[in-house]
Design a protein around this motif. Structure first.
Motif, mmCIF file in Angstrom:
data_model
loop_
_atom_site.group_PDB
_atom_site.id
_atom_site.type_symbol
_atom_site.label_atom_id
_atom_site.label_comp_id
_atom_site.label_asym_id
_atom_site.label_seq_id
_atom_site.Cartn_x
_atom_site.Cartn_y
_atom_site.Cartn_z
ATOM 1 N N GLY A 153 0.782 -1.229 0.000
ATOM 2 C CA GLY A 153 0.000 0.000 0.000
ATOM 3 C C GLY A 153 0.810 1.275 0.000
ATOM 4 N N SER A 154 2.141 1.184 -0.055
ATOM 5 C CA SER A 154 2.969 2.391 -0.031
ATOM 6 C C SER A 154 2.902 3.113 -1.370
ATOM 7 C CB SER A 154 4.421 2.024 0.286
ATOM 8 O OG SER A 154 4.516 1.404 1.548
ATOM 9 N N LEU A 155 2.733 4.440 -1.296
ATOM 10 C CA LEU A 155 2.695 5.303 -2.480
ATOM 11 C C LEU A 155 1.616 4.872 -3.471
ATOM 12 C CD1 LEU A 155 6.542 5.726 -3.119
ATOM 13 C CD2 LEU A 155 5.014 7.198 -1.791
ATOM 14 N N VAL A 156 0.496 4.380 -2.956
ATOM 15 C CA VAL A 156 -0.627 3.965 -3.785
ATOM 16 C C VAL A 156 -1.812 4.866 -3.467
ATOM 17 C CG1 VAL A 156 -2.180 2.070 -4.377
ATOM 18 C CG2 VAL A 156 0.205 1.588 -3.827
ATOM 19 N N ASP A 157 -2.505 5.312 -4.499
ATOM 20 C CA ASP A 157 -3.651 6.191 -4.305
ATOM 21 C C ASP A 157 -4.752 5.471 -3.526
ATOM 22 O OD1 ASP A 157 -2.364 8.142 -5.725
ATOM 23 O OD2 ASP A 157 -3.276 7.583 -7.641
ATOM 24 N N PRO A 158 -5.484 6.217 -2.679
ATOM 25 C CA PRO A 158 -6.593 5.584 -1.938
ATOM 26 C C PRO A 158 -7.637 4.958 -2.849
ATOM 27 C CG PRO A 158 -6.049 7.723 -0.987
ATOM 28 C CD PRO A 158 -5.266 7.605 -2.249
ATOM 29 N N ASP A 159 -7.864 5.557 -4.026
ATOM 30 C CA ASP A 159 -8.835 4.973 -4.952
ATOM 31 C C ASP A 159 -8.400 3.592 -5.412
ATOM 32 O OD1 ASP A 159 -10.322 7.247 -4.694
ATOM 33 O OD2 ASP A 159 -9.570 8.186 -6.537
ATOM 34 N N GLN A 160 -7.101 3.429 -5.659
ATOM 35 C CA GLN A 160 -6.600 2.127 -6.076
ATOM 36 C C GLN A 160 -6.724 1.108 -4.951
ATOM 37 O OE1 GLN A 160 -5.410 1.099 -9.208
ATOM 38 N NE2 GLN A 160 -5.605 -0.872 -8.162
ATOM 39 N N VAL A 161 -6.431 1.535 -3.723
ATOM 40 C CA VAL A 161 -6.593 0.634 -2.579
ATOM 41 C C VAL A 161 -8.053 0.214 -2.435
ATOM 42 C CG1 VAL A 161 -6.379 0.441 -0.072
ATOM 43 C CG2 VAL A 161 -4.592 1.589 -1.387
ATOM 44 N N ASP A 162 -8.973 1.165 -2.636
ATOM 45 C CA ASP A 162 -10.398 0.853 -2.541
ATOM 46 C C ASP A 162 -10.802 -0.154 -3.604
ATOM 47 O OD1 ASP A 162 -12.831 1.180 -1.229
ATOM 48 O OD2 ASP A 162 -13.536 2.613 -2.703
ATOM 49 N N ILE A 163 -10.233 -0.038 -4.784
ATOM 50 C CA ILE A 163 -10.527 -0.995 -5.852
ATOM 51 C C ILE A 163 -9.998 -2.384 -5.486
ATOM 52 C CG2 ILE A 163 -9.998 -1.598 -8.254
ATOM 53 C CD1 ILE A 163 -10.027 1.384 -8.889
ATOM 54 N N TRP A 164 -8.789 -2.433 -4.924
ATOM 55 C CA TRP A 164 -8.233 -3.723 -4.510
ATOM 56 C C TRP A 164 -9.104 -4.382 -3.445
ATOM 57 C CZ3 TRP A 164 -2.493 -1.826 -3.946
ATOM 58 C CH2 TRP A 164 -1.891 -1.825 -5.214
ATOM 59 N N VAL A 165 -9.557 -3.585 -2.484
ATOM 60 C CA VAL A 165 -10.407 -4.149 -1.428
ATOM 61 C C VAL A 165 -11.706 -4.687 -2.028
ATOM 62 C CG1 VAL A 165 -11.712 -3.617 0.659
ATOM 63 C CG2 VAL A 165 -9.412 -2.705 0.369
ATOM 64 N N ALA A 166 -12.282 -3.941 -2.965
ATOM 65 C CA ALA A 166 -13.524 -4.394 -3.602
ATOM 66 C C ALA A 166 -13.296 -5.680 -4.396
ATOM 67 C CB ALA A 166 -14.076 -3.296 -4.508
ATOM 68 N N MET A 167 -12.186 -5.764 -5.102
ATOM 69 C CA MET A 167 -11.898 -6.966 -5.878
ATOM 70 C C MET A 167 -11.584 -8.152 -4.971
ATOM 71 S SD MET A 167 -12.475 -5.983 -8.864
ATOM 72 C CE MET A 167 -12.004 -7.504 -9.666
ATOM 73 N N TRP A 168 -10.948 -7.888 -3.828
ATOM 74 C CA TRP A 168 -10.699 -8.962 -2.875
ATOM 75 C C TRP A 168 -12.015 -9.490 -2.296
ATOM 76 C CZ3 TRP A 168 -7.639 -12.611 -1.497
ATOM 77 C CH2 TRP A 168 -7.719 -13.180 -0.222
#
Length: 497
Positions: A153-168
């Motif tokens: 999660g370092s240097l990753v946009d919050p939107d991208q993290v939210d997408i990863w969580v949704a895909m998980w």
């Protein structure tokens, strides 16, 4: 620039399903209470003494069902745990010795305990990659182990993290539609980097004609870098059962699992799993071997980097000796202690809630954090969320004051869960096992304090797996051990208790 605030996505809304029953009695306790009352009332028609004689033993049997610990265990659970530990000690089952000098047939170093009857098989996926399958013969279960390298999660946009969580979440929801899937787990293992891979990459590339100054700099980097670096491995296990308990040919099982792997791996990549691939039988044996004997980690990495690999087999992946005590598990060159999840973080959390627990800890030789998932089929999920919804509404209409405010919050959470399930979301039961390994028994107390701090930072509540440290150690390994499949009492009966 505008003064618009940046909102960080939050997550949560996990909750324990409400169990049927009166208060803390559970379903069986409630049936016992009302049945006992009926019997006592009928006996009272004869005489008061008969009612007392019949009612006293009924009360002695039912009252322990209402006395519970913070994690929901009643008196009978605690008694069975102590009785089981006493029986294992009396039979000397808490001791394990293997190898040529032991009394075990074959003279091999087979893994102990829950893994003693596991058998390793190997197949080929559609891309001709070898993958190992552990066959747990006593339960007729088959486990596939996948290795991945999450992006972090370092240097990753919050939107991208939210997408990863949704895909998980979508990947976990799809597991409920996997035919025969009994459970899954994600194991994150961290340890200090021994520097073997760095030395193999750097020292072998130094030419004989290199300047002495450049050679000295590279050698110093190889010597000093491992002290400040760490090794992190992530494994995903999927455990399948044969519908109906039928016996099938192992080759047919391998073929069926090989066809499912590409879709499962693609889902992991979309969920931020990075590069993902199935682990071979040799690689699984190496992971288990290092877990039982951390001192050989550098030798295993060195042998793996050479042509031919380690050649390690499953029959030699276990420890030479192991001793289980009430509070720890001693095995070869390490001493381990495990903790079990009792309560997930309350309220909403951010995506980095487990970061402190997953990151390497310098004072601990090896640490494994295992998240265990039990997907629930869509039909059962609908029944559970509707039952929770009705129970929450009943509590909200039958309470007052501050308790009613909490009941109203329960109604909102239950309504949100029901709407999400109706929209296609999956329902998954989850738990967590944390295992830390140190060099000596004297370091267990320091490791215990370290884990308490890490668990507090993650807003978790965990309890030590006392009197079952060996079983908890096996559950934290990436070998597909599912706790509810190993219990002697069926899962439905445990829920009723």
């Amino acid at each position: 620039m505008t003064a618009e605030a940046i909102k960080t996505p939050t997550y949560g809304n996990w909750r324990r399903p409400r169990k049927a029953g009166l208060g803390s009695f559970g379903l069986i306790g409630t049936v016992g209470v009302f049945g006992g009352l009926v019997v006592v009332l009928l006996a009272s028609l004869l005489s008061l003494q008969a009612a007392l004689v019949i009612g006293a033993p009924i009360a002695a049997l039912v009252v322990p069902l209402a006395i519970r610990t913070q994690d929901g265990r009643n008196v009978y659970h605690l008694m069975s745990l102590r009785i089981g530990w006493s029986r294992r000690r009396s039979r000397r089952q808490h001791l394990y010795v293997s190898g040529p000098l032991s009394a075990r047939p074959g003279g091999r170093f087979r893994p102990p305990g829950l893994l003693s009857r596991a058998r390793m098989m190997e197949g080929r996926d559609p891309y001709d990659r070898p993958f190992g399958v552990l066959h747990h013969r006593h339960r007729n279960l088959f486990t596939v182990v996948l290795g991945c390298e999450p992006d972090g999660g370092s240097l990753v946009d919050p939107d991208q993290v939210d997408i990863w969580v949704a895909m998980w979440g979508d990947w976990l929801a799809r597991l409920a539609h996997e035919p025969g899937l009994r459970g899954a787990s994600v194991v994150v293992e961290t340890a200090p980097d021994p520097g073997t891979r760095l030395a193999g990459e750097v020292l072998t590339r130094i030419t004989p004609t290199a300047p002495p100054a450049a050679r000295a700099v590279l050698e110093e980097v190889v010597d000093s870098y491992p002290s400040a670096s760490s090794e992190m491995n992530t494994y995903v296990t999927l455990t399948y059962g044969i519908p109906g308990g039928d016996r099938r040919d192992p080759d047919d099982v391998l073929t069926e699992l090989a066809l499912r792997l590409p879709g499962l791996l693609a889902g992991l990549v979309e969920a931020g799993g990075g590069f993902a691939e199935p682990l071979s039988a040799e690689r699984i044996a190496e992971v288990v071997r290092v877990a039982y004997d951390p001192a050989v980690a550098a030798d295993v990495l060195d042998a793996r980097s050479r042509p031919g690999g380690t050649g390690l087999r499953w029959a030699d992946a276990g420890p030479a000796a192991a001793v289980e005590t009430v509070t720890a598990y001693q095995h070869d060159s390490g001493v381990s202690r495990s903790w079990l999840l009792t309560l997930a973080p309350r309220g909403t959390v951010r995506a980095n809630v487990l970061r402190s627990l997953l990151e390497p800890t310098p004072t601990i030789r090896r640490k494994r954090v295992a998240l265990i998932y039990r997907p629930i089929d869509p039909a059962t999920s609908a029944r559970i969320v509707e039952a929770d919804r009705r129970a929450a509404q009943f509590m909200a209409t039958s309470t007052r004051g501050m308790v009613r405010a909490r009941a109203a919050s329960e109604v909102r959470a239950a309504e949100q869960t029901a709407s999400e399930e109706a929209a296609g979301a999956g329902l998954v039961e989850f738990s967590m096992v944390v295992t830390v390994t140190v060099d000596t028994a004297a370091e267990v107390a320091d490791a215990n304090a370290t884990v308490r701090n890490l668990v507090g930072a993650a807003r978790l509540e965990m309890r030590p797996a006392d009197r079952m440290q060996a079983a908890a150690f096996s559950c934290a390994l990436p070998v597909g051990i599912l706790p509810w499949e190993q219990a002697m009492i069926p899962h439905e009966l445990q829920e009723a208790l």
